[in-house]
Motif scaffolding. Structure first.
Motif, PDB file in Angstrom:
ATOM      1  N   LEU A 142       0.734  -1.164   0.101  1.00  0.00           N
ATOM      2  CA  LEU A 142       0.012   0.071   0.098  1.00  0.00           C
ATOM      3  C   LEU A 142       1.093   1.194   0.075  1.00  0.00           C
ATOM      4  O   LEU A 142       0.789   2.259  -0.625  1.00  0.00           O
ATOM      5  CB  LEU A 142      -0.897   0.001   1.170  1.00  0.00           C
ATOM      6  N   TYR A 143       1.981   1.282   0.777  1.00  0.00           N
ATOM      7  CA  TYR A 143       2.930   2.319   0.677  1.00  0.00           C
ATOM      8  C   TYR A 143       3.617   2.532  -0.608  1.00  0.00           C
ATOM      9  O   TYR A 143       3.870   3.646  -1.123  1.00  0.00           O
ATOM     10  CB  TYR A 143       3.769   2.544   2.049  1.00  0.00           C
ATOM     11  N   ALA A 166       0.258   5.210  -0.628  1.00  0.00           N
ATOM     12  CA  ALA A 166      -0.498   5.354   0.603  1.00  0.00           C
ATOM     13  C   ALA A 166       0.190   6.271   1.681  1.00  0.00           C
ATOM     14  O   ALA A 166       1.507   6.227   1.643  1.00  0.00           O
ATOM     15  CB  ALA A 166      -0.802   4.371   1.342  1.00  0.00           C
ATOM     16  N   VAL A 216      -1.471   4.056   6.647  1.00  0.00           N
ATOM     17  CA  VAL A 216      -2.029   2.797   6.843  1.00  0.00           C
ATOM     18  C   VAL A 216      -2.399   2.180   8.257  1.00  0.00           C
ATOM     19  O   VAL A 216      -1.430   2.148   8.911  1.00  0.00           O
ATOM     20  CB  VAL A 216      -1.451   1.491   6.139  1.00  0.00           C
ATOM     21  N   VAL A 234      -7.068   3.579   5.010  1.00  0.00           N
ATOM     22  CA  VAL A 234      -5.835   3.778   4.026  1.00  0.00           C
ATOM     23  C   VAL A 234      -5.955   5.205   3.701  1.00  0.00           C
ATOM     24  O   VAL A 234      -6.989   5.732   3.215  1.00  0.00           O
ATOM     25  CB  VAL A 234      -5.706   2.803   2.800  1.00  0.00           C
ATOM     26  N   SER A 235      -4.968   6.297   3.901  1.00  0.00           N
ATOM     27  CA  SER A 235      -4.814   7.456   3.442  1.00  0.00           C
ATOM     28  C   SER A 235      -4.272   7.572   1.982  1.00  0.00           C
ATOM     29  O   SER A 235      -3.088   7.394   2.215  1.00  0.00           O
ATOM     30  CB  SER A 235      -4.266   8.432   4.525  1.00  0.00           C
ATOM     31  N   PRO A 236      -4.888   8.038   0.988  1.00  0.00           N
ATOM     32  CA  PRO A 236      -4.472   8.139  -0.172  1.00  0.00           C
ATOM     33  C   PRO A 236      -3.652   9.474  -0.548  1.00  0.00           C
ATOM     34  O   PRO A 236      -3.804  10.512   0.359  1.00  0.00           O
ATOM     35  CB  PRO A 236      -5.672   8.150  -1.120  1.00  0.00           C
ATOM     36  N   LEU A 242      -3.140   3.451  -6.170  1.00  0.00           N
ATOM     37  CA  LEU A 242      -3.747   2.932  -4.841  1.00  0.00           C
ATOM     38  C   LEU A 242      -5.229   2.409  -4.921  1.00  0.00           C
ATOM     39  O   LEU A 242      -5.522   1.536  -4.418  1.00  0.00           O
ATOM     40  CB  LEU A 242      -3.787   3.921  -3.728  1.00  0.00           C
ATOM     41  N   CYS A 279      -6.957  -1.197  -4.235  1.00  0.00           N
ATOM     42  CA  CYS A 279      -8.096  -1.244  -3.259  1.00  0.00           C
ATOM     43  C   CYS A 279      -9.456  -1.859  -3.873  1.00  0.00           C
ATOM     44  O   CYS A 279     -10.174  -2.653  -3.366  1.00  0.00           O
ATOM     45  CB  CYS A 279      -8.647   0.166  -2.827  1.00  0.00           C
ATOM     46  N   HIS A 300      -9.499   9.171   3.175  1.00  0.00           N
ATOM     47  CA  HIS A 300      -9.512   7.989   3.826  1.00  0.00           C
ATOM     48  C   HIS A 300     -10.250   6.804   3.056  1.00  0.00           C
ATOM     49  O   HIS A 300     -11.355   7.101   2.514  1.00  0.00           O
ATOM     50  CB  HIS A 300      -9.862   7.949   5.204  1.00  0.00           C
TER      51      HIS A 300
END
Length: 81
Positions: free
Chosen positions: A12-13, A17, A20, A40-42, A52, A56, A75
């Motif tokens: 994700l990173y 992201a 997380v 998860v913060s985009p 991202l 998802c 988020h």
């Protein structure tokens, strides 16, 4: 496993992201912990957001869920179970 969880967070990173966060964590008598929900913060950058959101969406579709569209949200809730 812990290794699989870290690999997912790192994926994700790698897709952009900015954060997380595991939520609704279950704790067991054995001392183990588990969750099936991530916040998860985009990122702001459009191509990173696209990468991202694609990850998802794939995750959601594998579980029979509807994928989130990018509407500028800060988020995302990722359901893993």
């Amino acid at each position: 496993t812990t290794e699989a969880s870290l690999a997912m967070a790192n994926e994700l990173y790698a897709r952009g992201a900015t954060r997380v966060t595991a939520v609704k964590i279950d704790r067991y008598e054995t001392g183990e912990e588990n969750t099936g929900k991530l916040i998860v913060s985009p990122p702001k950058e459009p191509s990173a957001r696209e990468r991202l959101f694609a990850w998802c969406a794939e995750c959601a579709e594998e579980r029979g869920l509807e994928a989130d569209r990018d509407t500028g949200q800060d988020h995302l809730l990722v359901m893993l179970d």
